[in-house]
Design a protein around this motif. Structure first.
Motif, mmCIF file in Angstrom:
data_model
loop_
_atom_site.group_PDB
_atom_site.id
_atom_site.type_symbol
_atom_site.label_atom_id
_atom_site.label_comp_id
_atom_site.label_asym_id
_atom_site.label_seq_id
_atom_site.Cartn_x
_atom_site.Cartn_y
_atom_site.Cartn_z
ATOM 1 N N THR A 88 25.178 -42.347 -39.380
ATOM 2 C CA THR A 88 24.004 -42.544 -38.542
ATOM 3 C C THR A 88 23.630 -41.264 -37.809
ATOM 4 O OG1 THR A 88 23.083 -43.765 -36.659
ATOM 5 C CG2 THR A 88 25.468 -43.416 -36.672
ATOM 6 N N ASP A 90 22.141 -41.454 -34.976
ATOM 7 C CA ASP A 90 22.019 -41.900 -33.587
ATOM 8 C C ASP A 90 22.974 -41.094 -32.719
ATOM 9 O OD1 ASP A 90 21.809 -43.160 -31.183
ATOM 10 O OD2 ASP A 90 22.516 -45.119 -31.864
ATOM 11 N N ALA A 95 30.313 -43.897 -30.358
ATOM 12 C CA ALA A 95 30.758 -44.657 -31.520
ATOM 13 C C ALA A 95 31.033 -46.107 -31.149
ATOM 14 C CB ALA A 95 32.008 -44.010 -32.111
ATOM 15 N N ILE A 98 27.732 -48.012 -30.832
ATOM 16 C CA ILE A 98 27.119 -48.245 -32.151
ATOM 17 C C ILE A 98 27.849 -49.375 -32.865
ATOM 18 C CG2 ILE A 98 26.721 -47.244 -34.426
ATOM 19 C CD1 ILE A 98 26.370 -44.524 -32.995
ATOM 20 N N SER A 116 29.013 -40.525 -36.984
ATOM 21 C CA SER A 116 27.793 -40.349 -36.205
ATOM 22 C C SER A 116 27.513 -38.870 -35.986
ATOM 23 C CB SER A 116 27.933 -41.049 -34.845
ATOM 24 O OG SER A 116 26.908 -40.650 -33.963
ATOM 25 N N ASN A 198 19.782 -35.269 -33.555
ATOM 26 C CA ASN A 198 19.170 -36.287 -34.415
ATOM 27 C C ASN A 198 17.969 -35.651 -35.107
ATOM 28 O OD1 ASN A 198 17.845 -38.371 -35.655
ATOM 29 N ND2 ASN A 198 17.524 -39.599 -33.824
#
Length: 325
Positions: A88, A90, A95, A98, A116, A198
């Motif tokens: 991801t 994000d 973690a 998520i 992540s 991101n």
């Protein structure tokens, strides 16, 4: 997520991905498949792979909701013994947060599954050893203590934009036009590093596409000619970590499943693994002429399906191919 966060139309988003493609990782044309195989769902081809890597937004969930069939498909794969990873971009969430959201949707993932982009932000910043003061696109409550140096959230004070040594863009949910103007004007006057946790242009949030940090990074880069330094899909850090965690699995037995050509498919192709593009519930939701997008981008996946679980029941029965051709 805020309903007031900036939004893009599909046409605006795809135009941005095409415009900024030269700044993204480049793929050897020989690694792009000549044709895409259209399948009904992921389970029809799962026996070809030992490790299946999922994008999150647009594949497993759209906004806060699980995409229909995704929970059942993942459970079927886990029951069959497949190795799974979730990758991801994000960078705004830990973690644990998520994973808690995924468990709330019905998925049974743990820390061994999740990769992540947030975990790569601090190492990226540490490569800029001569910079110690950063301005961050992130809310004031974000855990800045996990990052090296002095990091301050960027707000309405233009003086802070001019004072910092560089910028790290993490979470755009509450980013405003005023803040973006401050960022662009400050960089135009004094170009400095732009780091991005991101790199997505947008993310599917159910009824709309949210504008993500990558979009604002590229807009700022247009003003100062500084190429953003990014972690997350399609960049190699996350794919290297996937392969590092599974050293006994050959790349030709690894499948990247995503909903975006310029993040998931591009990243998978660059990493030398197979790719499956899904287009129901994610970035391409409602788009019928998928082939024209492949032609415009110069990229295409090895496989394409409407969604990972479209047309299956909880027993995992196969469906007829249903992608637009």
């Amino acid at each position: 997520m805020s309903i007031n966060r900036p939004k893009l139309s599909f046409e605006q988003a795809i135009a941005a991905y095409l415009q900024y493609a030269p700044r993204l990782p480049q793929v050897d044309p020989a690694s792009v498949p000549a044709k895409t195989q259209y399948v009904g769902n992921l389970l029809e081809i799962a026996d070809q792979f030992d490790l299946i890597v999922f994008d999150a937004f647009g594949v497993l969930n759209s906004g806060p909701q699980a995409i229909p069939g995704a929970v059942e498909t993942v459970a079927t794969l886990q029951k069959s013994g497949k190795k799974l990873a979730v990758v991801t971009n994000d960078a705004s969430s830990s973690a644990e947060a998520i994973l808690a959201r995924h468990r709330g949707r019905g998925f049974d993932f743990n820390t061994t599954n999740l990769i992540s982009s947030q975990q790569f932000v601090a190492p990226m910043m540490e490569t800029y050893r001569d910079l110690s003061h950063w301005g961050a696109m992130a809310p004031v409550h974000w855990p800045f203590d996990i990052l090296p140096g002095r990091v301050e959230p960027l707000g309405a004070d233009r003086a802070l934009y001019d004072a910092v040594d560089g910028f790290v863009l993490i979470d755009s949910e509450n980013w405003s036009d005023i803040q973006q103007n401050h960022l662009e004007e400050s960089l135009a006057a004094n170009p400095r590093p732009i780091l991005v946790g991101n790199p997505d242009i947008c993310a599917p949030m159910g009824a709309f596409l949210s504008v993500e940090s990558g979009y604002f990074a590229h807009k700022a880069a247009d003003r100062c000619n500084v190429i953003p330094d990014c972690v997350g899909k399609p960049y190699g850090h996350v794919f290297d970590e996937v392969l590092r965690r599974h050293p006994d699995i050959s790349r030709d037995r690894v499948l990247m499943v995503g909903d975006t050509i310029h993040t998931d498919v591009l990243g998978g192709l660059a990493a030398g693994i197979k790719t499956l593009l899904v287009h129901q519930g994610g970035f391409l939701d409602g788009q019928d002429d998928i082939e024209s997008l492949f032609e415009k981008s110069g990229l295409r996946p090895h496989f394409c399906a409407r969604a990972i679980g479209h047309g299956i029941d909880v027993s995992g029965a196969k469906s007829e191919a249903c992608c637009a051709r």
